[in-house]
Design an enzyme around this catalytic site. Structure first.
Site, PDB file in Angstrom:
ATOM      1  CG  ASP A 122      47.025   6.098  46.319  1.00 20.58           C
ATOM      2  OD1 ASP A 122      46.105   5.485  46.487  1.00 20.58           O
ATOM      3  OD2 ASP A 122      48.078   6.292  47.066  1.00 20.58           O
TER       4      ASP A 122
ATOM      5  CG  ASP B  94      45.105   3.901  51.994  1.00 22.00           C
ATOM      6  OD1 ASP B  94      44.040   4.545  51.666  1.00 22.00           O
ATOM      7  OD2 ASP B  94      44.987   2.703  52.844  1.00 22.00           O
TER       8      ASP B  94
HETATM    9 MG   LIG Z   1      48.958   4.698  48.279  1.00 25.76          MG
END
Ligand SMILES: [Mg+2]
Length: 220
Positions: free
Chosen positions: A16, A18
């Protein structure tokens, strides 16, 4: 399971972005360019999606319309991601690549803003999976470019399934949408170096609070 070369525990690793590879949330960063009212309205929409009161796909375009990001602001966000890269992320991705591991980035963020960070980390654009937008007549990016699975609640699971990743595979992320990919990958590691969400940690096979401990989980 077959033994992997070079001390690897996984043949593919999906990160991932962010609050995992970078210590920012892109939508919050864009909202903060506007008024405190816009920032809090966007935070409220995100919270309603996370609470299951609204679908992420519905929230996604509402937030974009509230912010109305310009192309140059997406470029600035790209620089912000580069500066917010988590300590040790570059070294770990280099080590994975040198060991022969297939590395992907999968994000509900804006693809064009993630490509500069991906370049820094040596992840080819073909392995960056995120959301593409269309500009309206005023040059603001407020609409999804057709079907964008990663702007939906279960998008990560669908995209990872379609990638047919080399196995064993592992997802590393901080959020509920990352944990939702659990059934599609062989393992899920909760990354808690930026934000620690107990409900996500609860679903994880392991937890890493920094990239040094991730190294220990990804290599023998
Ligand atoms: Mg995230």
């Amino acid at each position: 399971m077959k033994r992997l070369p070079n001390g690897l525990r996984f043949a593919s690793v999906v990160f991932d972005v962010d609050s995992t590879l970078a210590a920012i949330e892109g939508v919050d960063w864009l909202a903060a360019l506007r008024s405190p009212a816009v920032a809090s309205a966007c935070a409220d929409l995100t919270a309603r999606a996370m609470a299951g009161e609204m679908a992420l796909e519905e929230v996604y375009e509402l937030r974009l319309r509230a912010i109305g990001p310009l192309v140059e602001e997406i470029v600035a966000l790209g620089e912000a991601y580069r500066h917010a890269v988590e300590p040790g992320a570059g070294a770990l991705l280099d080590a994975l690549r040198e060991a022969g591991c297939e590395v992907h980035m999968v994000s509900g963020g804006l693809r064009s803003a993630l490509l500069p960070l991906a370049r820094d980390l040596g992840v080819p654009a073909s392995r960056v999976h995120a959301v593409s937008l269309l500009a309206d007549e005023s040059g603001r990016l407020v609409a999804l470019h057709g079907a964008q699975p990663l702007a939906t609640q279960h998008g990560k699971a669908k995209v990872l399934n379609d990638l047919a990743l080399p196995r064993p595979s592992v997802m590393v992320g901080d959020g509920a949408t990352d944990a939702a990919a659990r059934g599609v990958v062989d393992s899920f590691i909760a990354y808690t170096g930026v934000a620690r969400r107990p409900a996500v940690v609860h679903l994880a096979d392991a937890e890493a609070s920094d990239f040094a401990s991730l190294y220990d989980l990804l290599f023998e």
